[in-house]
Design a protein around this motif. Sequence first.
Motif, PDB file in Angstrom:
ATOM      1  N   ARG A 190      -9.309  -1.658   0.753  1.00  0.00           N
ATOM      2  CA  ARG A 190      -8.384  -1.294  -0.312  1.00  0.00           C
ATOM      3  C   ARG A 190      -6.962  -1.350   0.218  1.00  0.00           C
ATOM      4  O   ARG A 190      -6.659  -0.731   1.242  1.00  0.00           O
ATOM      5  CB  ARG A 190      -8.703   0.110  -0.842  1.00  0.00           C
ATOM      6  CG  ARG A 190      -7.954   0.484  -2.091  1.00  0.00           C
ATOM      7  CD  ARG A 190      -8.461   1.769  -2.714  1.00  0.00           C
ATOM      8  NE  ARG A 190      -8.330   2.912  -1.819  1.00  0.00           N
ATOM      9  CZ  ARG A 190      -9.344   3.479  -1.188  1.00  0.00           C
ATOM     10  NH1 ARG A 190     -10.574   3.000  -1.356  1.00  0.00           N
ATOM     11  NH2 ARG A 190      -9.152   4.504  -0.388  1.00  0.00           N
ATOM     12  N   ASP A 191      -6.132  -2.130  -0.461  1.00  0.00           N
ATOM     13  CA  ASP A 191      -4.724  -2.281  -0.049  1.00  0.00           C
ATOM     14  C   ASP A 191      -4.618  -2.750   1.405  1.00  0.00           C
ATOM     15  O   ASP A 191      -3.737  -2.291   2.152  1.00  0.00           O
ATOM     16  CB  ASP A 191      -3.956  -0.958  -0.238  1.00  0.00           C
ATOM     17  CG  ASP A 191      -3.929  -0.510  -1.695  1.00  0.00           C
ATOM     18  OD1 ASP A 191      -3.932  -1.393  -2.565  1.00  0.00           O
ATOM     19  OD2 ASP A 191      -3.912   0.714  -1.941  1.00  0.00           O
ATOM     20  N   GLY A 192      -5.534  -3.628   1.804  1.00  0.00           N
ATOM     21  CA  GLY A 192      -5.478  -4.173   3.150  1.00  0.00           C
ATOM     22  C   GLY A 192      -6.041  -3.264   4.216  1.00  0.00           C
ATOM     23  O   GLY A 192      -6.033  -3.621   5.398  1.00  0.00           O
ATOM     24  N   ARG A 193      -6.563  -2.084   3.829  1.00  0.00           N
ATOM     25  CA  ARG A 193      -7.122  -1.131   4.801  1.00  0.00           C
ATOM     26  C   ARG A 193      -8.641  -1.116   4.700  1.00  0.00           C
ATOM     27  O   ARG A 193      -9.207  -1.308   3.625  1.00  0.00           O
ATOM     28  CB  ARG A 193      -6.581   0.283   4.540  1.00  0.00           C
ATOM     29  CG  ARG A 193      -5.092   0.454   4.809  1.00  0.00           C
ATOM     30  CD  ARG A 193      -4.782   0.388   6.302  1.00  0.00           C
ATOM     31  NE  ARG A 193      -5.549   1.336   7.070  1.00  0.00           N
ATOM     32  CZ  ARG A 193      -5.200   2.618   7.241  1.00  0.00           C
ATOM     33  NH1 ARG A 193      -4.088   3.090   6.664  1.00  0.00           N
ATOM     34  NH2 ARG A 193      -5.928   3.434   7.975  1.00  0.00           N
TER      35      ARG A 193
END
Length: 264
Positions: free
Chosen positions: A228-231
């Motif tokens: 999510r969101d690059g994490r």
Amino acid sequence: MWDLLGGPMSFSPTVFSEVVRHRTTLMFVFLSLLVFFAADPSNARDYIPFWFSMIVWPLAFCLYLLAYEIELFFVAALTQLLPWLRVPTPLLSLIALTPTVYLCEKLVDQMSNGAFPEDILSRMVFYFLTVQGVETLFYRFIMPGVRQEIESRQQKRHLVVGGEKIELCKLLHIEAREHHVHLTFDDDKSLFRARLGDIVAQTKTEDGVQPHRSWWVARDPAIKTERRDGRLFLRLRDDTEVPVARTRVNDVLDWLETHINPLQ
């Protein structure tokens, strides 16, 4: 996998290695090799020194086991790409047995100065059928009991947290907050004044993973990954969401591939 009788089996290469090193398995292997040595099915003792005939059977077993374990790691990786794949153990046995028989036959031939009659194909058929019988006994009667004993011993391990013993098998995850650690179990939670680093130091790689400096997660087939969101996050069986530090993403993914995916 499927055994010779069509029975389903599932285990990781790590579990197989632990079972092979167990004293019960070693005794089973010793007795099996003793029977092979005494029977001398290839009549090799008529052509080679007695001391070499005592060495060649343990050597053959080591070569066979090495090839077999390499195959298990390959199959474990392959089943990640093809989850539906089921490999019959006789196929693994045949692949591992072929180079073993060939190399040992060549060694015997050299030790006999070429006097040992070459008949690799017929001996290969005999050894294959014999090994299938031995492996069927191992998978049906030896491995289940040994595996249960190993897993039972692992489940009884404890961690010392705040001066108290904690059953490792019941622990789901640990979160560090300031000077305290929050332990979550299957059906309970506890709070202790302790350092997460001191607790993690008592664990083994196969026990769990530390995806973040404030978290430790126990090994569990229910662990899922989410982005999510690059994490990257780990979703646990109790729906807890654990962040993965950017610097630990590769280590966590490697750990999941080794210790979680083979269980699924």
